[in-house]
Structure formats: structure tokens, C-alpha cells
Scaffold this active site. Structure first.
Site, PDB file in Angstrom:
ATOM      1  N   SER A 116      66.483  77.651 -39.867  1.00 10.78           N
ATOM      2  CA  SER A 116      67.289  77.329 -38.681  1.00 10.78           C
ATOM      3  C   SER A 116      68.710  76.982 -39.092  1.00 10.78           C
ATOM      4  CB  SER A 116      66.701  76.133 -37.935  1.00 10.78           C
ATOM      5  OG  SER A 116      65.390  76.402 -37.527  1.00 10.78           O
TER       6      SER A 116
HETATM    7  N1  SAH Z   1      61.584  74.511 -41.787  1.00 10.78           N
HETATM    8  C1  SAH Z   1      61.857  75.795 -42.361  1.00 10.78           C
HETATM    9  C2  SAH Z   1      61.929  76.829 -41.270  1.00 10.78           C
HETATM   10  C3  SAH Z   1      61.071  77.975 -41.597  1.00 10.78           C
HETATM   11  S1  SAH Z   1      60.710  79.056 -40.268  1.00 10.78           S
HETATM   12  C4  SAH Z   1      63.112  75.769 -43.214  1.00 10.78           C
HETATM   13  O1  SAH Z   1      63.745  74.717 -43.319  1.00 10.78           O
HETATM   14  O2  SAH Z   1      63.422  76.779 -43.828  1.00 10.78           O
HETATM   15  C5  SAH Z   1      59.117  78.542 -39.789  1.00 10.78           C
HETATM   16  C6  SAH Z   1      58.049  78.571 -40.846  1.00 10.78           C
HETATM   17  O3  SAH Z   1      56.823  78.251 -40.221  1.00 10.78           O
HETATM   18  C7  SAH Z   1      57.849  79.938 -41.505  1.00 10.78           C
HETATM   19  O4  SAH Z   1      58.018  79.800 -42.877  1.00 10.78           O
HETATM   20  C8  SAH Z   1      56.431  80.303 -41.128  1.00 10.78           C
HETATM   21  O5  SAH Z   1      55.750  81.035 -42.119  1.00 10.78           O
HETATM   22  C9  SAH Z   1      55.819  78.930 -40.919  1.00 10.78           C
HETATM   23  N2  SAH Z   1      54.576  78.925 -40.131  1.00 10.78           N
HETATM   24  C10 SAH Z   1      54.225  79.705 -39.082  1.00 10.78           C
HETATM   25  N3  SAH Z   1      52.978  79.418 -38.669  1.00 10.78           N
HETATM   26  C11 SAH Z   1      52.521  78.416 -39.471  1.00 10.78           C
HETATM   27  C12 SAH Z   1      51.302  77.685 -39.552  1.00 10.78           C
HETATM   28  N4  SAH Z   1      50.271  77.958 -38.762  1.00 10.78           N
HETATM   29  N5  SAH Z   1      51.188  76.726 -40.504  1.00 10.78           N
HETATM   30  C13 SAH Z   1      52.205  76.465 -41.371  1.00 10.78           C
HETATM   31  N6  SAH Z   1      53.380  77.121 -41.342  1.00 10.78           N
HETATM   32  C14 SAH Z   1      53.544  78.091 -40.409  1.00 10.78           C
END
Ligand code: SAH
Length: 289
Positions: A116
């Protein structure tokens, strides 16, 4: 000063002794209260206060972005400003995105997912109002940037990522950053798995932050939220979620009361990558459980 402290701690760790073990005979986390506060009188004084050997151009971009984040009221407190200034966002983006590390934009981090933008990260972080002794759970580790910000506010950060190779990459990055002296990242505990179920063994959590989009609040996360805990979660259909601040309060009779509030007060929606399942597909409140 930070370097000197890190050197002392590194020497003790090499000798197999944690500084707190010296005092209490047990292992306790790195204390965020010992982090240095950068000088913010001017951009130059900030850059100087971060010490030698740093990428000055990146520090300048970081300082400038903070001013915009503050102007936009995406953060209002000094503690979040300090966390932003001490977190090198450039360490968490892909090399090809380095020139855009501090842009007001989400960026590709590989595996079809994104990090983000800084404004949204700080808006969510501020809504949590993280305290040093809070146990914080993040769902969606991704690049590790959000957990890195949290690691400057809390001594107990837990984060779950569903994409195993991305989890491994971020774990490797944290290991390198700790070896380079950023000891606050020792407090980040990572796990690969489906964050829909939270991380029960380490709960309850005072704060929970979900960084993937879902159409309902996962019951296990609500269960693992401590009394008086706060969860920030994007809830809604693909491409258009409401960023919710969910509070779990316990009234005088011991009854649990859940309240929900739109962090942006209806002014805007957000768009996160989907909250996926381990066997493929996305979590939905309709017909899943
Ligand atoms: N907080 C992250 C944002 C990553 S985008 C940052 O600072 O970079 C959202 C993330 O959620 C992705 O990496 C995706 O793979 C993860 N995600 C999606 N579904 C998920 C689940 N069921 N459990 C854990 N992570 C999940």
C-alpha cells in the site's frame, strides 16, 4: 548513538547473552522505547541525525513524504511520525521501484500482490494507536513494510502471509536487516499460512491489522481480539472496500460489545488485494462456513 547501542547489543548477542537476560535471566524483546528520535527541525537536520552511511536522497524523500502524510492528516501523533521516519520503505520495495519508493501510490511487490501507499499505511497504523506493550497481529505480511512500521511502535508484532515464497523472501529480508543492526525487527514474528484463522497460540491481540480485502470480519480474528482491542480491516467487494475500525469492548456486566466505524468517515473507499484461501479462491461470507 543508535549504532553504538546496536554494536553493544550485537556483541552481547554474539556471546549468547541477551541484554535483558543479563538483568533478569530471561529473554525479552528489543524495547522500542530505546529507539532514537530523529531530529526533525529541518530536512537537513533529519538527514544528519540519521547518521553516516545512509542514502541521503532516500532520507530526503522520506522526510518530504512525511510532511505530505501529516498535511493530509494520515497521521497526527509524534510516535507514528517517528515510526515512519525510522522505517526505510526503500528496503521493502522491488529494486525496479526504488525511484518510486516514497510515491503516493501502491507498488507491485511480485506474486501478483502490492504494498500500500505510505498515506494508507500510516492512516491504518494511526487508527490502531499502537502502544509498546500491545500484541499486534497483521494479516498479509507481503513486503514486510507495514510490520516494519509496527515494529517501531510495539515490542510484539506477529504477521501471517499466505504466499509461502513471499513469506520466505520477507523472512530473509528481516534476517538481513537485523544482521545489519536494525534490532527492532527481532520483534517481528512471521508465519506462513491462512491468516483467516489468526494466530491463536500467540493471541489474544490488542491490535489486529488486515491488509487484504474481505466481505466480512473473520470470526476467528474477532475472537482473538483482546477486550478493548482494535482491529482495522478493509471490508467490502473487490476494488471498493470500507476501511473499518472495529472495537471490542466489555461493558460493566462483562458483555462483549462490538462497534464499527469507517476510518475515512465516508469520504473514500480503499482497494486491497483479495483475502485468499490456501486451496485457491477468496474468502467470502457467503457459503464458506
Ligand atoms: N502489508 C503488506 C501488504 C501486502 S498486500 C505490505 O506491507 O507489503 C496483502 C497481502 O495479503 C498479500 O501479500 C497477500 O498474499 C496476503 N494475503 C491474502 N490472503 C491472505 C490470507 N488468507 N492470509 C494471509 N495473508 C493473505
Amino acid at each position: 548513538m543508535k549504532k553504538f547501542l546496536h554494536l553493544c547489543v550485537a556483541l552481547l548477542l554474539l556471546a549468547g547473552i541477551t541484554p535483558t537476560a543479563l538483568c533478569f535471566g530471561e529473554v525479552t524483546p528489543f524495547d522500542v522505547a530505546t529507539l532514537p528520535t530523529p531530529d526533525t527541525k529541518s530536512k537537513n537536520s533529519f538527514i544528519e541525525s540519521m547518521g553516516p552511511g545512509k542514502d541521503r536522497a532516500m532520507l530526503a524523500l522520506r522526510y518530504d513524504r512525511l510532511q505530505a502524510v501529516k498535511h493530509n492528516k494520515d497521521l497526527t501523533e509524534d510516535k507514528e511520525a517517528k515510526a515512519f521516519l525510522l522505517t526505510a520503505r526503500e528496503s521493502f520495495v522491488l529494486p525496479r521501484n526504488l525511484p518510486r519508493a516514497y510515491d503516493h501510490a501502491f507498488l507491485d511487490i511480485g506474486y501478483g500482490v502490492t504494498i500500500s501507499g505510505p498515506h494508507l499505511v500510516m492512516r491504518m497504523t494511526s487508527a490502531l494507536d499502537v502502544q509498546p506493550e500491545d500484541k499486534v497481529l497483521e494479516v498479509g505480511t507481503g513486503s514486510g513494510y507495514q510490520s516494519a512500521i509496527l515494529a517501531h511502535l510495539s515490542n510484539h508484532v506477529y504477521s501471517v502471509e499466505i504466499i509461502e515464497p513471499l513469506h520466505e523472501r520477507t523472512k530473509g529480508l528481516y534476517k538481513k536487516l537485523v544482521e545489519a543492526g536494525d534490532l527492532e525487527y527481532q520483534n517481528v514474528h512471521l508465519k506462513s499460512g491462512d491468516g483467516y484463522y489468526g494466530w491463536e497460540e500467540n493471541g489474544p491481540f490488542n491490535k489486529i491489522i488486515v491488509t487484504c480485502a474481505i466481505d466480512h470480519i473473520p470470526p476467528s480474528l474477532l475472537k482473538q481480539l483482546a477486550p478493548n482491542g482494535v482491529m482495522v480491516i478493509p471490508v467490502g467487494p473487490p476494488g471498493k472496500q470500507t476501511l473499518l475500525k472495529v472495537q471490542k469492548e466489555v461493558d460493566a456486566e462483562g458483555k462483549v460489545v462490538i462497534s464499527r466505524k469507517d476510518v475515512y468517515n465516508g469520504r473514500r473507499s480503499v482497494s486491497f488485494v483479495p483475502f485468499t484461501k490456501e486451496k485457491g479462491g477468496t474468502w467470502s461470507g457467503k457459503g464458506n462456513h
